[in-house]
Write a protein that holds these residues in place. Structure first.
Motif, PDB file in Angstrom:
ATOM      1  N   ARG A 267       0.703  -1.356  -0.114  1.00 44.86           N
ATOM      2  CA  ARG A 267      -0.002  -0.052   0.160  1.00 44.86           C
ATOM      3  C   ARG A 267       0.676   1.212   0.041  1.00 44.86           C
ATOM      4  O   ARG A 267       2.149   1.371   0.562  1.00 44.86           O
ATOM      5  N   ASP A 363      -7.092  -1.637   6.792  1.00 47.75           N
ATOM      6  CA  ASP A 363      -8.219  -1.979   5.619  1.00 47.75           C
ATOM      7  C   ASP A 363      -9.371  -1.518   6.011  1.00 47.75           C
ATOM      8  O   ASP A 363     -10.169  -1.088   5.285  1.00 47.75           O
ATOM      9  N   THR A 366      -9.888   2.242   5.132  1.00 47.40           N
ATOM     10  CA  THR A 366      -9.390   2.493   3.800  1.00 47.40           C
ATOM     11  C   THR A 366     -10.185   1.839   2.484  1.00 47.40           C
ATOM     12  O   THR A 366     -10.649   2.481   1.637  1.00 47.40           O
ATOM     13  N   THR A 367     -10.170   0.598   2.753  1.00 45.24           N
ATOM     14  CA  THR A 367     -10.649  -0.435   1.545  1.00 45.24           C
ATOM     15  C   THR A 367     -12.005  -1.251   1.847  1.00 45.24           C
ATOM     16  O   THR A 367     -12.285  -1.911   0.862  1.00 45.24           O
ATOM     17  N   SER A 368     -12.355  -1.470   2.886  1.00 48.22           N
ATOM     18  CA  SER A 368     -13.347  -2.191   3.449  1.00 48.22           C
ATOM     19  C   SER A 368     -14.564  -1.729   3.180  1.00 48.22           C
ATOM     20  O   SER A 368     -14.771  -0.305   2.735  1.00 48.22           O
TER      21      SER A 368
END
Length: 406
Positions: A267, A363, A366-368
């Motif tokens: 990342r 995560d 940011t991306t969940s």
């Protein structure tokens, strides 16, 4: 009117004084800030006079790898803090001469006794809550676990009663200014607290004279420019994650850098060295030194931090999610507030920190699938914080004093 702000402690303890100084100077006050030597440059950049206090805050923020809040560890910390505070007392007494008002932070609460001996007013500028309340547990227990209203208040009174470093420093201060020892620590009539009421409301059971003003934030210094490599990195892709532990973790070795490196693998990330001297390598990782929070935080996707009052406040104000890794004292409180306010996931205690656990928390924000909820809550909270008048209550308190230009 000459003001002496006693800002004893690490950078997070000094920043509120730096944030207030320009406004106080603009209002007609002559401001001097007493702090440890390494902060002299920052104080002068803020336009204030500087008095160096002996000591190094690393001696009270350093802890060994794998530490626990054991009686042995806490006793060692108490001894280190006692030495740190007592070493500063005489310098504060000398610096106070010729000033009309003392404005101590929580770490320097012995300055209240100095002010009493000199016959001048003292107004506390605290970034952390220590007054007993039923609303949350005392920060001196190093936990945010709610004990229940009665137990919260009782344990706070007990914690302050046995806070031997503060009592030892007060005894030294009173002797230095010719005052007799007192059985109990003095209770300031006026204490202003430097966090937003939108983050932690003023407890309804606090006595009169205690107020919550807002964050006294250190603004970007005039003429400051970011390093070119940092600007280039930010422009090269999506907003990165920022990881830094500030003035915490000075006693760690390369283990902490290894944990951070595992957490950011794959990342984009910025790693701040801080007192821990963090390092991490990778094609999408940039390691930086000190960068103003007000400039950097709004430009990243999320901030991983230790949960100290100053850094937590800067994250809340920036409108980005935060991943808190609290160590001790007030840090669990601010980490828990982020969870309750929806601006961050469950805190990750430093004693449970691993690369995989930290990566999972990153995560989550940011991306969940739920990452947008954290971003939305953070942006909404920042908007409310921006409307706070943090300086006004300080100026109002000073204006009530005889001889004030306000």
């Amino acid at each position: 009117m000459r003001l002496l702000v006693v800002a004893l402690g690490s950078r997070g303890d000094v920043v509120p004084a730096l944030g207030l100084a320009p406004a106080l100077i603009a209002a007609g006050y002559e401001v001097t800030i007493a702090a440890n030597p390494e902060f002299g440059g920052l104080v002068r950049e803020a336009g204030a006079g500087f008095v160096a206090l002996p000591g190094d805050a690393r001696t009270i923020s350093s802890f060994p790898r794998g530490w626990r809040s054991s009686p042995r560890f806490l006793a060692a910390q108490a001894r280190a803090l006692t030495t740190y505070l007592i070493d500063a007392v005489d310098a504060v007494v000398d610096a106070a001469a010729g000033h009309h008002v003392l404005l101590p932070n929580l770490t320097a609460r012995f300055a209240d006794d100095v002010a009493e001996g000199l016959g001048i007013p003292s107004i506390g500028l605290y970034a952390q809550p220590v007054e007993p309340t039923a609303a949350f547990p005392p920060i001196l227990l190093h936990t945010a676990r709610d004990l229940g209203g009665v137990a919260n208040r009782f344990s706070a009174r007990v914690a302050m009663a046995v806070a031997t470093p503060f009592h030892a420093a007060a005894r030294r201060a009173r002797a230095a200014v010719g005052l007799p020892a007192r059985r109990r620590a003095p209770r300031l009539n006026r204490v202003l607290h430097g966090w937003s009421p939108h983050v932690l409301a003023r407890p309804v059971d606090w006595r009169p004279g205690l107020s919550v003003a807002g964050y006294w934030r250190l603004r970007i210094p005039p003429g400051w420019a970011p390093p070119a490599e940092l600007v280039d990195f930010l422009d090269a892709g999506e907003p990165p994650v920022l990881i830094g532990f500030g003035s915490m973790a000075a006693g760690q070795d390369g283990w902490l850098s290894d944990v951070v490196a595992r957490a950011v693998r794959g990342r984009r990330a910025i790693v701040q060295r801080g007192w821990a001297g963090l390092e991490a390598a990778g094609p999408d990782v940039l390691v930086v030194g000190d960068v103003p929070h007000d400039w950097l935080f709004p430009r990243v996707a999320a901030v991983v931090h230790h949960g100290g009052a100053g850094t937590a406040g800067a994250v809340f104000s920036a409108g980005v999610p935060g991943v808190a890794v609290p160590v001790y004292a007030d840090q669990p409180l601010w980490a828990d507030r982020a969870r309750r306010l929806g601006t961050g996931p469950d805190p990750l205690p430093f004693t449970r920190l691993t690369g995989s656990a930290l990566a999972a928390r990153i995560d989550a924000v940011t991306t969940s699938p739920g990452a947008s909820n954290f971003r939305g809550a953070a942006a909404e909270l920042a908007g409310r914080i921006a409307a706070d008048d943090a300086v006004g209550p300080v100026l109002a308190a000073l204006a009530e004093l005889p001889g004030s230009p306000g």
